[in-house]
Design an enzyme around this catalytic site. Structure first.
Site, PDB file in Angstrom:
ATOM      1  N   GLU A   1      -2.802   7.569  -4.568  1.00 56.65           N
ATOM      2  CA  GLU A   1      -3.201   6.953  -5.843  1.00 56.65           C
ATOM      3  C   GLU A   1      -4.693   7.068  -6.126  1.00 56.65           C
ATOM      4  O   GLU A   1      -5.111   6.947  -7.273  1.00 56.65           O
ATOM      5  CB  GLU A   1      -2.783   5.477  -5.876  1.00 56.65           C
ATOM      6  CG  GLU A   1      -3.587   4.575  -4.945  1.00 56.65           C
ATOM      7  CD  GLU A   1      -3.190   3.097  -5.073  1.00 56.65           C
ATOM      8  OE1 GLU A   1      -1.993   2.801  -4.998  1.00 56.65           O
ATOM      9  OE2 GLU A   1      -4.101   2.266  -5.252  1.00 56.65           O
TER      10      GLU A   1
ATOM     11  N   ARG B   1       0.856  -1.184   0.000  1.00 60.60           N
ATOM     12  CA  ARG B   1       0.000   0.000   0.000  1.00 60.60           C
ATOM     13  C   ARG B   1       0.891   1.232   0.000  1.00 60.60           C
ATOM     14  O   ARG B   1       1.927   1.251   0.664  1.00 60.60           O
ATOM     15  CB  ARG B   1      -0.925   0.029   1.240  1.00 60.60           C
ATOM     16  CG  ARG B   1      -2.097  -0.945   1.165  1.00 60.60           C
ATOM     17  CD  ARG B   1      -3.124  -0.570   0.096  1.00 60.60           C
ATOM     18  NE  ARG B   1      -4.224  -1.517   0.031  1.00 60.60           N
ATOM     19  CZ  ARG B   1      -4.286  -2.570  -0.793  1.00 60.60           C
ATOM     20  NH1 ARG B   1      -3.292  -2.813  -1.633  1.00 60.60           N
ATOM     21  NH2 ARG B   1      -5.341  -3.362  -0.780  1.00 60.60           N
TER      22      ARG B   1
ATOM     23  N   HIS C   1      -1.145   0.154  -9.797  1.00 63.33           N
ATOM     24  CA  HIS C   1      -1.826  -0.850  -8.962  1.00 63.33           C
ATOM     25  C   HIS C   1      -2.348  -2.015  -9.817  1.00 63.33           C
ATOM     26  O   HIS C   1      -3.537  -2.319  -9.839  1.00 63.33           O
ATOM     27  CB  HIS C   1      -2.975  -0.205  -8.173  1.00 63.33           C
ATOM     28  CG  HIS C   1      -3.291  -0.933  -6.904  1.00 63.33           C
ATOM     29  ND1 HIS C   1      -3.557  -0.289  -5.715  1.00 63.33           N
ATOM     30  CD2 HIS C   1      -3.373  -2.262  -6.627  1.00 63.33           C
ATOM     31  CE1 HIS C   1      -3.793  -1.190  -4.769  1.00 63.33           C
ATOM     32  NE2 HIS C   1      -3.688  -2.395  -5.305  1.00 63.33           N
TER      33      HIS C   1
END
Ligand code: NAI
Length: 335
Positions: free
Chosen positions: A263, A234, A295
């Site tokens: 993000e 993360r 991601h």
């Protein structure tokens, strides 16, 4: 059950539709992210299904509860974006997909490393333009290097297996050491020791108050000059300003990211016609020794298939029994 499915792209819909053929939920797809502005779309849905950048804070949960929602089905393993304390107080249950393909994320982590090491992203462009010079493409042997793995759960273990195959020395840090990693020869150590000794540091721990900005100027200060940092867990495990400073001085030689703290405003969308407002992110993108993906660690067919099936089965189980083996338990509530 009637499920409002947020943040859906065409690929999500096709995998969910395929999995639902035998399960039979009533799925309503929304492309929008769930947040305070879109929460009204969920009115009348007993279940809301979300992904990693949906906002599931106390305010949104309160609105969901008022609209009749009692179950949040996460299409992810991580649940740091859900205010679990508020959910528990409101009587909203949360289910997740604890494992869909740890290999997908581990393999992507190694893909980032290999590209950064051998400059594949630069070589690809050069060769296409008829430039076969090797200047600037010098890599390093992975064999014999020390890889420090922070978080040796499912993904960390899968990464350890790959690095073990490369002939790397394995250092690990985890609150709960993993026997399978020990059997591969991993040496568990204190975090500071891992930072001091690792040539490559890869993050596979969840985002919690303890792991927030685990990589900051202090920890970078401990690291070897020329360290490589990889983060596919993360974004907020890394203080991006501190890492940027470390890249500028050469303390950090390579950075591979699949996640970024901010993000939510960037990833999963085509922003190619817009100006990126995040100056730290934009500066990182200019560096030849930084490789960022949006991601996509989870993004393999097998993982999407598993995510879709487990998500819909979680809801079915909850509908039939009032619980689920994949309930995010209340002891995971922080604070
Ligand atoms: P897992 O739960 O199997 O492993 C996490 C490990 O971290 C556990 O062994 C746990 O003890 C350890 N841990 C927890 N707190 C820690 C701390 N303070 N310091 C050190 N270790 C700590 O989870 P899994 O499946 O391996 O996933 C890891 C993370 O990867 C997820 O939390 C998620 O954030 C991220 N992820 C990223 C994806 C991507 O597409 N880039 C996809 C799936 C997960």
């Amino acid at each position: 059950m009637k499920i409002a499915v947020f943040s859906t792209k065409p690929y999500d819909r096709s995998y969910l539709d395929a999995a639902n053929e035998t399960i039979g939920h009533e799925l309503a797809y929304f492309e929008a992210r769930l947040d305070k502005d879109t929460v009204l779309l969920a009115q009348g849905f007993p279940c809301v299904c979300v992904f990693v950048n949906d906002v599931v804070d106390a305010h949104v949960l309160l609105e969901l509860k008022a609209g009749g929602t009692s179950l949040i089905a996460l299409r992810s393993a991580g649940f740091n974006h859900v205010d679990l304390k508020a959910a528990r107080q409101l009587g909203i249950s949360v289910v997740r997909v604890p494992a869909y393909s740890p290999h997908a994320v581990a393999e992507h982590t190694v893909a980032l490393l290999m590209a950064l090491n051998r400059k594949t992203h630069r070589a690809y462009n050069r060769v296409r333009e008829g430039n076969f010079s090797l200047d600037g493409l010098l890599g390093f042997d992975l064999y014999g290097l020390t890889v420090g793995i922070v978080g040796t759960g499912q993904i960390g273990q899968a990464a350890a297996r790959i690095f073990n195959g490369f002939g790397c020395q394995l250092l690990g840090y985890d609150l709960y050491p993993n026997e399978a990693c020990r059997e591969m020869g991993m040496e568990y150590t204190e975090l500071d020791d891992l930072f001091r000794r690792a040539d490559i540091i890869t993050l596979h721990a969840p985002l919690t108050p303890e792991t927030y900005h685990l990589i900051d100027s202090d920890s970078i200060g401990l690291m070897k000059r020329g360290v490589t940092i990889l983060n596919t867990s993360r974004g907020a495990l890394i203080d991006a300003q501190a890492v940027l400073a470390g890249l500028k001085t050469g303390k950090i030689s390579h950075l591979g990211l699949d996640v970024y703290e901010e993000e939510g405003d960037l990833f999963f969308e085509d922003l190619s016609n817009q100006i990126i407002q995040d100056d730290v992110f934009a500066r990182l993108l200019t560096m030849p020794n930084v490789l960022i993906t949006g991601h996509q660690g989870f993004f393999t067919g097998k993982a999407l298939e598993n995510i879709a099936r487990t998500t819909l089965e979680n809801v079915k189980e909850f509908e039939e029994t009032g619980s689920s083996a994949n309930l995010v338990s209340s002891e995971k509530v922080q604070g």
